[in-house]
Design a protein around this motif. Structure first.
Motif, PDB file in Angstrom:
ATOM      1  N   ARG A  10      10.119  10.480   0.664  1.00  0.00           N
ATOM      2  CA  ARG A  10       9.255  11.200   1.594  1.00  0.00           C
ATOM      3  C   ARG A  10       8.107  10.318   2.076  1.00  0.00           C
ATOM      4  NH1 ARG A  10       7.724  15.010  -1.618  1.00  0.00           N
ATOM      5  NH2 ARG A  10       9.560  16.301  -1.241  1.00  0.00           N
ATOM      6  N   GLU A  11       7.505   9.554   1.162  1.00  0.00           N
ATOM      7  CA  GLU A  11       6.421   8.647   1.533  1.00  0.00           C
ATOM      8  C   GLU A  11       6.934   7.555   2.475  1.00  0.00           C
ATOM      9  OE1 GLU A  11       3.084   8.277   0.819  1.00  0.00           O
ATOM     10  OE2 GLU A  11       3.045  10.286  -0.047  1.00  0.00           O
ATOM     11  N   PHE A  12       8.093   7.001   2.181  1.00  0.00           N
ATOM     12  CA  PHE A  12       8.671   5.943   3.014  1.00  0.00           C
ATOM     13  C   PHE A  12       8.913   6.452   4.427  1.00  0.00           C
ATOM     14  CE2 PHE A  12      12.278   3.647   4.808  1.00  0.00           C
ATOM     15  CZ  PHE A  12      11.896   2.322   4.630  1.00  0.00           C
ATOM     16  N   TYR A 118      -1.280  -2.461   8.691  1.00  0.00           N
ATOM     17  CA  TYR A 118      -2.563  -2.276   8.012  1.00  0.00           C
ATOM     18  C   TYR A 118      -3.303  -1.060   8.569  1.00  0.00           C
ATOM     19  CZ  TYR A 118      -7.460  -2.938   6.804  1.00  0.00           C
ATOM     20  OH  TYR A 118      -8.737  -2.733   6.373  1.00  0.00           O
ATOM     21  N   ALA A 119      -3.342  -0.937   9.888  1.00  0.00           N
ATOM     22  CA  ALA A 119      -4.085   0.159  10.515  1.00  0.00           C
ATOM     23  C   ALA A 119      -3.583   1.513  10.054  1.00  0.00           C
ATOM     24  CB  ALA A 119      -3.985   0.046  12.036  1.00  0.00           C
ATOM     25  N   VAL A 120      -2.273   1.642   9.893  1.00  0.00           N
ATOM     26  CA  VAL A 120      -1.700   2.916   9.474  1.00  0.00           C
ATOM     27  C   VAL A 120      -1.842   3.114   7.963  1.00  0.00           C
ATOM     28  CG1 VAL A 120       0.460   4.210   9.295  1.00  0.00           C
ATOM     29  CG2 VAL A 120      -0.101   3.031  11.411  1.00  0.00           C
ATOM     30  N   ALA A 121      -1.536   2.081   7.187  1.00  0.00           N
ATOM     31  CA  ALA A 121      -1.519   2.216   5.728  1.00  0.00           C
ATOM     32  C   ALA A 121      -2.914   2.408   5.150  1.00  0.00           C
ATOM     33  CB  ALA A 121      -0.855   0.990   5.100  1.00  0.00           C
ATOM     34  N   VAL A 122      -3.902   1.680   5.652  1.00  0.00           N
ATOM     35  CA  VAL A 122      -5.238   1.788   5.066  1.00  0.00           C
ATOM     36  C   VAL A 122      -5.818   3.184   5.298  1.00  0.00           C
ATOM     37  CG1 VAL A 122      -6.629   1.014   7.050  1.00  0.00           C
ATOM     38  CG2 VAL A 122      -7.381   0.494   4.705  1.00  0.00           C
ATOM     39  N   LEU A 123      -5.488   3.808   6.410  1.00  0.00           N
ATOM     40  CA  LEU A 123      -5.954   5.173   6.659  1.00  0.00           C
ATOM     41  C   LEU A 123      -5.331   6.140   5.649  1.00  0.00           C
ATOM     42  CD1 LEU A 123      -5.941   5.420  10.560  1.00  0.00           C
ATOM     43  CD2 LEU A 123      -7.912   5.181   9.036  1.00  0.00           C
ATOM     44  N   ARG A 124      -4.071   5.907   5.308  1.00  0.00           N
ATOM     45  CA  ARG A 124      -3.401   6.762   4.319  1.00  0.00           C
ATOM     46  C   ARG A 124      -4.091   6.639   2.965  1.00  0.00           C
ATOM     47  NH1 ARG A 124       0.682  10.644   4.709  1.00  0.00           N
ATOM     48  NH2 ARG A 124       2.100  10.557   2.937  1.00  0.00           N
ATOM     49  N   TYR A 125      -4.395   5.415   2.572  1.00  0.00           N
ATOM     50  CA  TYR A 125      -5.069   5.200   1.294  1.00  0.00           C
ATOM     51  C   TYR A 125      -6.460   5.816   1.296  1.00  0.00           C
ATOM     52  CZ  TYR A 125      -1.562   2.014  -0.660  1.00  0.00           C
ATOM     53  OH  TYR A 125      -0.426   1.476  -1.186  1.00  0.00           O
ATOM     54  N   GLN A 126      -7.205   5.621   2.355  1.00  0.00           N
ATOM     55  CA  GLN A 126      -8.574   6.126   2.409  1.00  0.00           C
ATOM     56  C   GLN A 126      -8.627   7.648   2.450  1.00  0.00           C
ATOM     57  OE1 GLN A 126     -10.211   4.147   5.827  1.00  0.00           O
ATOM     58  NE2 GLN A 126     -10.549   2.220   4.746  1.00  0.00           N
ATOM     59  N   GLN A 127      -7.687   8.266   3.149  1.00  0.00           N
ATOM     60  CA  GLN A 127      -7.687   9.717   3.258  1.00  0.00           C
ATOM     61  C   GLN A 127      -7.412  10.387   1.916  1.00  0.00           C
ATOM     62  OE1 GLN A 127      -4.748  10.322   6.277  1.00  0.00           O
ATOM     63  NE2 GLN A 127      -6.139   9.859   7.960  1.00  0.00           N
ATOM     64  N   ARG A 128      -6.609   9.764   1.081  1.00  0.00           N
ATOM     65  CA  ARG A 128      -6.246  10.365  -0.193  1.00  0.00           C
ATOM     66  C   ARG A 128      -7.142   9.918  -1.333  1.00  0.00           C
ATOM     67  NH1 ARG A 128       0.084   9.966  -1.169  1.00  0.00           N
ATOM     68  NH2 ARG A 128      -0.633  10.899  -3.108  1.00  0.00           N
ATOM     69  N   HIS A 129      -7.981   8.914  -1.073  1.00  0.00           N
ATOM     70  CA  HIS A 129      -8.832   8.384  -2.134  1.00  0.00           C
ATOM     71  C   HIS A 129      -9.807   9.449  -2.647  1.00  0.00           C
ATOM     72  CE1 HIS A 129     -10.810   5.310  -4.490  1.00  0.00           C
ATOM     73  NE2 HIS A 129     -11.980   5.729  -4.031  1.00  0.00           N
ATOM     74  N   ALA A 130     -10.423  10.174  -1.716  1.00  0.00           N
ATOM     75  CA  ALA A 130     -11.385  11.200  -2.113  1.00  0.00           C
ATOM     76  C   ALA A 130     -10.696  12.324  -2.889  1.00  0.00           C
ATOM     77  CB  ALA A 130     -12.084  11.760  -0.881  1.00  0.00           C
ATOM     78  N   GLY A 131      -9.488  12.699  -2.451  1.00  0.00           N
ATOM     79  CA  GLY A 131      -8.759  13.750  -3.141  1.00  0.00           C
ATOM     80  C   GLY A 131      -8.408  13.378  -4.564  1.00  0.00           C
ATOM     81  N   GLU A 132      -8.052  12.120  -4.781  1.00  0.00           N
ATOM     82  CA  GLU A 132      -7.719  11.663  -6.123  1.00  0.00           C
ATOM     83  C   GLU A 132      -8.950  11.640  -7.017  1.00  0.00           C
ATOM     84  OE1 GLU A 132      -5.826   7.968  -5.543  1.00  0.00           O
ATOM     85  OE2 GLU A 132      -3.898   8.846  -5.033  1.00  0.00           O
ATOM     86  N   TRP A 157       5.095   3.149  -1.081  1.00  0.00           N
ATOM     87  CA  TRP A 157       6.309   3.428  -0.319  1.00  0.00           C
ATOM     88  C   TRP A 157       5.977   3.766   1.129  1.00  0.00           C
ATOM     89  CZ3 TRP A 157      11.170   2.431  -1.619  1.00  0.00           C
ATOM     90  CH2 TRP A 157      11.465   2.235  -2.974  1.00  0.00           C
ATOM     91  N   TYR A 158       4.861   4.447   1.339  1.00  0.00           N
ATOM     92  CA  TYR A 158       4.388   4.711   2.701  1.00  0.00           C
ATOM     93  C   TYR A 158       4.075   3.391   3.398  1.00  0.00           C
ATOM     94  CZ  TYR A 158       1.388   6.520   6.439  1.00  0.00           C
ATOM     95  OH  TYR A 158       0.824   6.808   7.654  1.00  0.00           O
ATOM     96  N   PHE A 159       3.349   2.515   2.719  1.00  0.00           N
ATOM     97  CA  PHE A 159       3.010   1.190   3.237  1.00  0.00           C
ATOM     98  C   PHE A 159       4.281   0.433   3.609  1.00  0.00           C
ATOM     99  CE2 PHE A 159       0.153  -2.717   2.056  1.00  0.00           C
ATOM    100  CZ  PHE A 159       0.422  -3.281   3.290  1.00  0.00           C
TER     101      PHE A 159
END
Length: 256
Positions: A10-12, A118-132, A157-159
């Motif tokens: 799903r992430e991929f 990078y533009a897509v993946a870093v946003l994914r990491y940053q958006q979920r960082h606060a939730g974690e 896998w998203y990256f």
């Protein structure tokens, strides 16, 4: 185990989906590279191999243009090296998110780390960082049984999905330029793809404070260093902008 496999898939696929719109700008860019490579008398097989191995669109385009102009090895190497300095800062920005991965994963992700991925993946990491972080606090207070250990971090896998989508699109667009470049009418002016691609990236990254800081510093740097020869002012502006973005990310993390 089956659940983890499904989540990884799903992430991929989510990475593939989110990267796909950027191919609208990348495809003409790749065709321009293929056409420019043929104009520089680079063999088609070598131009395609460079796309598969080097996988650096802007650097590849600059290299073939400099070859066509008769530039020597040292100027070409220096120019392409300076142009790719931004990837060092991309790597520094992503390091905290992937340092826990095995070496084989880090090497694979480093290979597909491009501007668009990078533009897509870093946003994914940053958006979920606060939730974690919120989940970790709940685990510490005992309100979430098992804590964070039950939640697998599969964002790599998203990256990978984002990077693979871009890689595949770049190979296909290069091949299209090599195969059909001679039949494309000059009035189509495919050169618009280069600024279009980076405008799309800017739109994504300006959602975050770090992206805003990077854009502002890069714009000021481009104006300040506009007089430098060989367009080195743009290279300097890119490096300064990315440095400002990385610094802003660190400051925001320290403030949390």
């Amino acid at each position: 185990m089956a659940h983890t496999g499904t989540s990884a898939r799903r992430e991929f696929l989510a990475g593939c989906r989110d990267e796909a719109p950027l191919l609208l700008g990348v495809a003409p860019f790749g065709m321009i590279y293929g056409i420019a490579a043929l104009a520089a008398r680079v063999p088609a097989w070598l131009a395609q191999l460079a796309s598969a191995i080097v996988f650096a669109g802007a650097a590849q385009l600059v290299i073939v243009q400099m070859l066509a102009a008769g530039a020597g090895f040292i100027p070409i190497a220096l120019t392409s090296g300076l142009l790719n300095l931004r990837h060092v800062l991309y790597s520094a920005s992503m390091a905290e998110y992937v340092r826990h991965l095995p070496r084989r994963w880090r090497l694979l992700l480093a290979y597909v780390l491009t501007d668009e991925a990078y533009a897509v993946a870093v946003l994914r990491y940053q958006q979920r960082h606060a939730g974690e972080a919120d989940q970790a606090e709940q685990a510490d207070s005992g309100t979430q049984a098992g804590g964070m250990d039950q939640v697998a971090d599969l964002r790599h896998w998203y990256f990978l999905g984002a990077g693979f989508t871009l890689w595949a699109g770049w190979q296909l667009s290069t091949a299209a330029g090599l195969l059909f470049g001679a039949t494309i009418p000059p009035e189509w002016e495919l050169d618009f793809a280069v600024p279009l691609t980076f405008i799309a990236l800017l739109t994504l990254l300006l959602r975050e404070r770090a992206g805003q800081a990077a854009a502002l510093v890069a714009a000021l740097g481009a104006l300040a260093f506009a007089a430098l020869p060989y367009k080195l002012g743009l290279v300097a502006a890119i490096v300064l902008g990315l440095a400002a973005g990385a610094w802003t990310v660190r400051r925001l993390e320290q403030a949390r």
